[in-house]
Structures are given as structure tokens and as C-alpha cells.
Enzyme design. Structure first.
Site, PDB file in Angstrom:
ATOM      1  N   ASN A 166       1.023  -1.596   0.152  1.00 36.07           N
ATOM      2  CA  ASN A 166      -0.184   0.256   0.315  1.00 36.07           C
ATOM      3  C   ASN A 166       1.179   0.832   0.028  1.00 36.07           C
ATOM      4  OD1 ASN A 166      -1.833   2.057   0.677  1.00 36.07           O
ATOM      5  ND2 ASN A 166      -2.615   1.353   2.714  1.00 36.07           N
TER       6      ASN A 166
ATOM      7  N   ARG B 137      -3.567  -2.219  -2.619  1.00 37.41           N
ATOM      8  CA  ARG B 137      -3.635  -0.598  -3.339  1.00 37.41           C
ATOM      9  C   ARG B 137      -3.967  -0.371  -4.439  1.00 37.41           C
ATOM     10  NH1 ARG B 137      -4.303   3.728   0.878  1.00 37.41           N
ATOM     11  NH2 ARG B 137      -6.979   4.036   0.721  1.00 37.41           N
TER      12      ARG B 137
ATOM     13  N   HIS C 135     -12.190   3.160   0.653  1.00 38.95           N
ATOM     14  CA  HIS C 135     -12.394   3.073   1.686  1.00 38.95           C
ATOM     15  C   HIS C 135     -13.122   1.114   0.894  1.00 38.95           C
ATOM     16  CE1 HIS C 135     -12.946   6.037   4.503  1.00 38.95           C
ATOM     17  NE2 HIS C 135     -11.292   5.779   4.699  1.00 38.95           N
TER      18      HIS C 135
ATOM     19  N   HIS D  96     -17.312   2.652   8.232  1.00 38.54           N
ATOM     20  CA  HIS D  96     -15.570   2.442   8.165  1.00 38.54           C
ATOM     21  C   HIS D  96     -15.756   3.998   8.714  1.00 38.54           C
ATOM     22  CE1 HIS D  96     -11.348   1.307   6.952  1.00 38.54           C
ATOM     23  NE2 HIS D  96     -11.815   3.005   7.312  1.00 38.54           N
TER      24      HIS D  96
ATOM     25  N   GLY E   4     -12.927   5.701  11.493  1.00 34.85           N
ATOM     26  CA  GLY E   4     -11.568   5.896  11.400  1.00 34.85           C
ATOM     27  C   GLY E   4     -10.740   7.670  11.498  1.00 34.85           C
ATOM     28  N   ASN E   5     -10.011   8.165  11.240  1.00 34.31           N
ATOM     29  CA  ASN E   5      -9.760   9.619  10.983  1.00 34.31           C
ATOM     30  C   ASN E   5      -9.595   9.874   9.869  1.00 34.31           C
ATOM     31  OD1 ASN E   5      -7.626  11.729   9.844  1.00 34.31           O
ATOM     32  ND2 ASN E   5      -7.538  11.440  12.393  1.00 34.31           N
TER      33      ASN E   5
ATOM     34  N   ARG F 120     -10.932  16.481   8.184  1.00 29.46           N
ATOM     35  CA  ARG F 120     -11.207  16.376   6.491  1.00 29.46           C
ATOM     36  C   ARG F 120     -13.000  17.514   7.280  1.00 29.46           C
ATOM     37  NH1 ARG F 120     -10.051  10.573   4.035  1.00 29.46           N
ATOM     38  NH2 ARG F 120      -8.106  11.575   3.801  1.00 29.46           N
TER      39      ARG F 120
ATOM     40  N   ARG G 136      -9.385   9.736  20.374  1.00 25.50           N
ATOM     41  CA  ARG G 136      -8.655   9.475  21.831  1.00 25.50           C
ATOM     42  C   ARG G 136      -8.510  10.791  22.873  1.00 25.50           C
ATOM     43  NH1 ARG G 136      -4.748   4.494  19.920  1.00 25.50           N
ATOM     44  NH2 ARG G 136      -4.247   6.787  18.367  1.00 25.50           N
TER      45      ARG G 136
ATOM     46  N   GLU H 164      -8.325  -5.043   5.010  1.00 28.82           N
ATOM     47  CA  GLU H 164      -7.937  -4.733   3.355  1.00 28.82           C
ATOM     48  C   GLU H 164      -7.245  -5.376   2.935  1.00 28.82           C
ATOM     49  OE1 GLU H 164      -8.929  -0.356   3.195  1.00 28.82           O
ATOM     50  OE2 GLU H 164      -8.822  -0.798   5.007  1.00 28.82           O
TER      51      GLU H 164
END
Length: 396
Positions: A7, A91, A180, A208, A210-211, A241, A285, A384
Site C-alpha cells: 500500500n 492497494r 474505503h 468505516h 477512523g481518522n 476533513r 482518543r 483490507e
């Protein structure tokens, strides 16, 4: 059969070597700060041991070359000869409308993929560098491309089109593509296996989170809508974003701040989202801890983050005419107990009956809805890399 998964990002190269006889990870890791000072490679062995190796990596070919050397290294290596590798799976971020499934990377395919670079100017060229590096180092080794956008190519036009002049779609390919996709494909299939149900006849929403984050509506195992658009900017509130924003607000800010297109893109992609609201960290977190400590902007950012996910779940339930399964995956989705709890609150009207005690899980497959819940809510850790390795093996 041994499959290497690569990736390649703009300044990083993640990798994993799979023994597909039992689908085990022989070793994995990643090169970071490619092209920058202080480059290094992290290596994780099958026994869980981790090492960090400093190494100058001026560009991707050198990075892939060094990763190959580590695979056969007497101390951290797991194979004796690179010839043990049967193929490499990559990927590939943006396949446009050209690719709706994984493909063997021939010269003809790579030429078409290169034409999609305008749609992902940071990611696609980096992906291509990885492919060319392998080609240079191991000529003739089969390589397979697995596209982030492919799973979403089953969306109908009413879902992927933007209401702008049609010729802009015809000329420039401006439409919703979604990202994703490899993760959404993996967890939607795995959720069916885990629950012992068939994909056919099942209405599922995969989250999905995540960040970077996206939500997909999946009917009969196929995507009918997803939250990310032409680029990964659209949709949820993310780490840095903005997610959904009025186009008029974008032009308004361009004028007020004197920004050009690149400046505006930088603002929306790298300085917005959770980090923009808190004025600090994009890590959920940190945001959760600050919110618990009473920091108002952290509380606001967290509330916005949760609300946008819930909003998309409601929208996709409406689009599908109901929902049978809701899946949470990726870093935040698999690990943030409070996110899952807050998102599922108020979804009783859809048939969700949440179980807080079952929700106390991190990073493992679990049903977190009550036994008598009409809608099953599950946590499915994404993989993935395994999906890429499996596609690669199947194509060979």
C-alpha cells in the site's frame, strides 16, 4: 502460495506478507517518511515482536527494495529467497469508472489507471510508483491491483451523479465514486459469515470510522450508496476533513480568505474536521478525553462527529427501505465504545435495541445489540490487506 501486499502512499509504504495456505500474516510493517529526512521502517514479526529500523528512503523504489531485503534478512526475515513470493497485490486508490473489480496489472491496465490520476493526484501516482518498483526489482512477477473505488461501482446513477451540468460528468468524470471500498466489501461479507446469514436479501449499513471515515448502504452484498464522493472529502466529519459542506460556503471563504483552489483544498482536507473544531488534535482518543474533562469545543467536535454518522445511517435506512445489520469497523469504529453507544441511541424506531454491556469490546468481532433486537449491530475488525491478498490469489 505467498502473497505480498503493498500500500504505497505519498510518503509511506505499508506491507504484509501472507501465507495463503492458512491466510496467516508472516510479517508486516511499513516504511515512513519516504523522500524525507529521518525515514525508517517498522517491522512486525509473526510472533508479535516489533522492530524499528532507520534507513534513508529517498523514493519508493528504494523503499520497496529495502522492504524486499528485510523479507530475506537473517534477523527479521521470514523467507530465504524472494522467489518464494508468488505475486504482489497493490492497494490502488482511484479507478474512476474504469475498474469495477480487481485486475492483473498489465501495461494496458496501468496506462488506463494512469489516466485516473487527475481524480487522485496524491494517491494514484504513489500507487503507480510501487508497481513500477516491483517491476524493476522482480521483472515478470505477477502484480494485481485492488481498487478502493471498485466496490462502489454498483451504485445507480441517481446515487452517484451530482446535480451539475451533465457535460461536466461526461468531460471530466465528476461524480461520486466512494472510497474505503475494500474495507466495506470485506466487512459486509464477513458480517454475513459471522451472523450466519446470506448476503442476498440483507440490507446492511457499513460504517468505516477512523481518522478518515465513510458509510455505505449495501443491499444483497452490493453497494447502492456511499458517503464519500469524487474525493475522500465528502461525507462524515473526519479527523482533518470537513465532510459535507455547502459549496456556497466554499466560494464565500475563498473570497474572504483570498484562497486559490489549492489553498481551499488544504483548508478543507487538512485543517478542518475534528482538528478544526477543537483547534488541536484530530485523534478521537484525545478528543474523548478532553470532552470528558469538560472542554466545550472537544464536546462540540465529538457531538458533530457522532451526529453525522447517525444521520447517514438514518438516510441509508430510508434509501434501502429498512436495515437488517449495522456494522462498525476501522480504528474508531472497532475501539471507541462511546461512539457506538451515542450513534445507536435514538435508533429504536429502526429496530435497534442496543446492549451497553455487549458494547464493552475493543478490536474484536462481536454482536453489540440485544438478543431480541430486530436490527443486528456488530463490530467487525476490517482486514483490507487480507482482502487484497485473497483477490490476488484468486486472480492467479
Amino acid at each position: 502460495m505467498k502473497i505480498l501486499v503493498l500500500n504505497c502512499g505519498s510518503s509511506s509504504i505499508k506491507y504484509a506478507l501472507y501465507n495463503m495456505d492458512d491466510k496467516s500474516v508472516m510479517t508486516s510493517g511499513g516504511a515512513e517518511r519516504v523522500g524525507l529526512d529521518g525515514a525508517f521502517v517498522k517491522v512486525k514479526l509473526a510472533n508479535g515482536e516489533k522492530k524499528q529500523i532507520m534507513h534513508d528512503i529517498p523514493e519508493h523504489t528504494e523503499g520497496v527494495k529495502f522492504i524486499f531485503s528485510l523479507l530475506t534478512d537473517p534477523e527479521v526475515g521470514v523467507i530465504k529467497d524472494l522467489k518464494e513470493i508468488d505475486a504482489v497485490g497493490h492497494r490502488m486508490v482511484h479507478g474512476g469508472e474504469k475498474f469495477n473489480k480487481s485486475v492483473l496489472l498489465t501495461d494496458e491496465v496501468l496506462k488506463v489507471f494512469e489516466e485516473c490520476s487527475d481524480l487522485a493526484p496524491l494517491h494514484n501516482p504513489a500507487n503507480l510508483k510501487g508497481v513500477n518498483a516491483v517491476k524493476e526489482l522482480m521483472p515478470g512477477l505477477p502484480q494485481v491491483g485492488v481498487f478502493d473505488t471498485a466496490f462502489h461501482q454498483t451504485m445507480p446513477a441517481k446515487a452517484y451523479m451530482y446535480a451539475i451540468p451533465y457535460e461536466l460528468y461526461e468531460k471530466y468524470g465528476v461524480r461520486r465514486y466512494g472510497f474505503h471500498g475494500t474495507s466495506h466489501r470485506y466487512v459486509s461479507a464477513r458480517a454475513c459469515e459471522f451472523l450466519g446469514i446470506k448476503a442476498e436479501g440483507t440490507k446492511m449499513i457499513t460504517c468505516h470510522i477512523g481518522n478518515g471515515g465513510s458509510v455505505a448502504a449495501v443491499v444483497d452484498g452490493k453497494c447502492i450508496d456511499t458517503s464519500m464522493g469524487l474525493t475522500p472529502l465528502e461525507g462524515l466529519v473526519m479527523g482533518t476533513r470537513s465532510g459535507d459542506i455547502d459549496g456556497g460556503a466554499v466560494t464565500f471563504l475563498e473570497k474572504k480568505l483570498g484562497l486559490d483552489a489549492d489553498g481551499m483544498s488544504n483548508l478543507l482536507n487538512k485543517k478542518s474536521g475534528v482538528a478544526g473544531i477543537t483547534g488541536g488534535s484530530s485523534d478521537m482518543r484525545d478528543v474523548e478525553n478532553a470532552a470528558k474533562a469538560g472542554e466545550p469545543r472537544a464536546q462540540l467536535a465529538q457531538a458533530m462527529y457522532f451526529y453525522r454518522i447517525k444521520k447517514y445511517i438514518g438516510a441509508y435506512a430510508a434509501a434501502m427501505g429498512g436495515v437488517d445489520v449495522i456494522v462498525f469497523t476501522a480504528g474508531v469504529g472497532e475501539n471507541q465504545v462511546s461512539m457506538r453507544s451515542e450513534v445507536c441511541k435514538g435508533l429504536e424506531f429502526l429496530g435497534v435495541k442496543f446492549d451497553e454491556s455487549k458494547n464493552a469490546v475493543r478490536g474484536e468481532e462481536a454482536v453489540i445489540s440485544a438478543d431480541d433486537s430486530k436490527v443486528k449491530v456488530v463490530v467487525i475488525p476490517t482486514d483490507e490487506e487480507l482482502m487484497i491478498a485473497t483477490d490476488t490469489m484468486n486472480l492467479l
